[in-house]
Design an enzyme around this catalytic site. Structure first.
Site, mmCIF file in Angstrom:
data_model
loop_
_atom_site.group_PDB
_atom_site.id
_atom_site.type_symbol
_atom_site.label_atom_id
_atom_site.label_comp_id
_atom_site.label_asym_id
_atom_site.label_seq_id
_atom_site.Cartn_x
_atom_site.Cartn_y
_atom_site.Cartn_z
ATOM 1 N N GLY A 161 0.857 -1.211 -0.020
ATOM 2 C CA GLY A 161 0.069 -0.271 0.163
ATOM 3 C C GLY A 161 0.839 1.237 -0.088
ATOM 4 C CD GLU A 162 2.456 5.567 -0.433
ATOM 5 O OE1 GLU A 162 2.410 5.008 -1.766
ATOM 6 O OE2 GLU A 162 3.786 6.133 -0.352
ATOM 7 C CB SER A 163 5.261 2.802 3.905
ATOM 8 O OG SER A 163 6.123 3.600 3.272
ATOM 9 C CB CYS A 166 5.280 -4.093 -1.347
ATOM 10 S SG CYS A 166 5.821 -3.172 -2.473
ATOM 11 N NE ARG A 189 8.212 4.996 0.756
ATOM 12 C CZ ARG A 189 7.286 6.148 1.051
ATOM 13 N NH1 ARG A 189 7.574 7.224 1.745
ATOM 14 N NH2 ARG A 189 6.155 6.283 0.514
ATOM 15 C CB ILE A 204 3.444 -2.715 -7.482
ATOM 16 C CG1 ILE A 204 2.736 -3.830 -8.194
ATOM 17 C CG2 ILE A 204 2.630 -1.371 -7.813
ATOM 18 C CD1 ILE A 204 1.575 -4.280 -7.891
ATOM 19 N NE ARG A 205 3.206 3.461 -6.001
ATOM 20 C CZ ARG A 205 2.946 3.725 -4.824
ATOM 21 N NH1 ARG A 205 3.862 4.478 -4.408
ATOM 22 N NH2 ARG A 205 2.119 3.216 -4.145
ATOM 23 C CG HIS A 250 2.684 -6.862 -3.992
ATOM 24 N ND1 HIS A 250 1.968 -6.290 -3.064
ATOM 25 C CD2 HIS A 250 3.287 -5.981 -4.694
ATOM 26 C CE1 HIS A 250 2.277 -5.107 -2.936
ATOM 27 N NE2 HIS A 250 3.216 -4.648 -3.882
ATOM 28 C CD GLU A 291 0.024 -9.234 -1.890
ATOM 29 O OE1 GLU A 291 1.050 -9.600 -1.565
ATOM 30 O OE2 GLU A 291 0.181 -8.146 -2.194
HETATM 31 N N1 GLN Z 1 6.049 2.698 -2.565
HETATM 32 C C1 GLN Z 1 5.184 2.109 -1.638
HETATM 33 C C2 GLN Z 1 5.956 2.715 -0.266
HETATM 34 O O1 GLN Z 1 7.044 3.292 0.152
HETATM 35 C C3 GLN Z 1 5.060 0.767 -1.363
HETATM 36 C C4 GLN Z 1 4.276 0.307 -2.580
HETATM 37 C C5 GLN Z 1 3.770 -1.021 -2.511
HETATM 38 O O2 GLN Z 1 3.199 -1.735 -1.193
HETATM 39 N N2 GLN Z 1 3.413 -1.745 -3.338
HETATM 40 O O3 GLN Z 1 5.038 2.866 0.788
#
Ligand code: GLN
Length: 190
Positions: free
Chosen positions: A46-48, A78, A106, A135-136, A171, A173
């Site tokens: 998600g977005e930390s 992630c 990150r 993903i990112r 990921h 999942e």
């Molecule tokens: N880039 C996100 C972060 O630093 C993590 C991305 C992800 O969980 N897919 O929070």
């Protein structure tokens, strides 16, 4: 077993589905008192930065921090890995649960458009190779203690274990392959 998924932000449902597929009770965790009844917890992607804010607001941050110190099994994927890492590079300072002695960068594998999939060799899982979705994703740029590196990509660790902690920059999942979740449950929790 009752296994929780930190259910504040990110791809929660996919992890819940994996746990259920493996025959365990999956708990959507939002409140601190839910943590006590669990055998282990998964922290999703998600977005930390958003997760940190909301975990603090919901009162989950502090008890989880303590439980991690006391050996509670947690698997971070992630953004979950970013939350566990003891040091974060390249962004304004952000808090961490400091349970995994690694430095991460990150978004080290690039932006959303640079997302990719790769077949990973994961010796503890054997054949076939594991379809890993990035993903990112954060890059583990430094290990600050001896960790068990379970898989690498381009020579960087992407799946690691440190006692009660497991983390991946990708990921699992998002595939139908339950082997990493199963490994967490069998090897780390049990
Ligand atoms: N880039 C996100 C972060 O630093 C993590 C991305 C992800 O969980 N897919 O929070």
């Amino acid at each position: 077993m009752k296994i929780g998924v930190l259910g504040i932000q990110g791809d929660i449902q996919e992890h819940l589905r994996m746990i259920e597929k493996l025959g365990h009770e999956a708990v959507w965790v939002k409140r601190p008192e839910q943590l006590k009844e669990l055998s282990g917890l998964i922290m999703p992607g998600g977005e930390s930065t958003t997760m940190i804010k909301l975990m603090k607001r919901f009162g989950v941050w502090e008890p989880l921090y303590q439980m991690l110190q006391n050996g509670f099994p947690v698997y971070g994927t992630c953004a979950g890995l970013v939350l566990l890492a003891s040091e974060i590079e390249n962004y304004p300072e952000q808090d961490s649960l400091s349970a995994l002695p690694v430095k991460v960068e990150r978004n080290g594998y690039g932006r959303q458009v640079n997302s990719f999939e790769v077949e990973l060799v994961i010796p503890v899982l054997g054949e076939p190779q594991f379809n890993a979705v990035f993903i990112r994703a954060p890059i583990i740029v430094e290990c600050k203690d001896s960790l068990e590196v379970l898989a690498t990509y381009n020579d960087d660790p992407v799946l690691v274990r440190y006692g009660n902690i497991m983390a991946s920059s990708f990921h699992p999942e998002l595939t139908n392959d339950t082997r990493i979740h199963e490994y967490f449950i069998k090897e780390v929790i049990e």
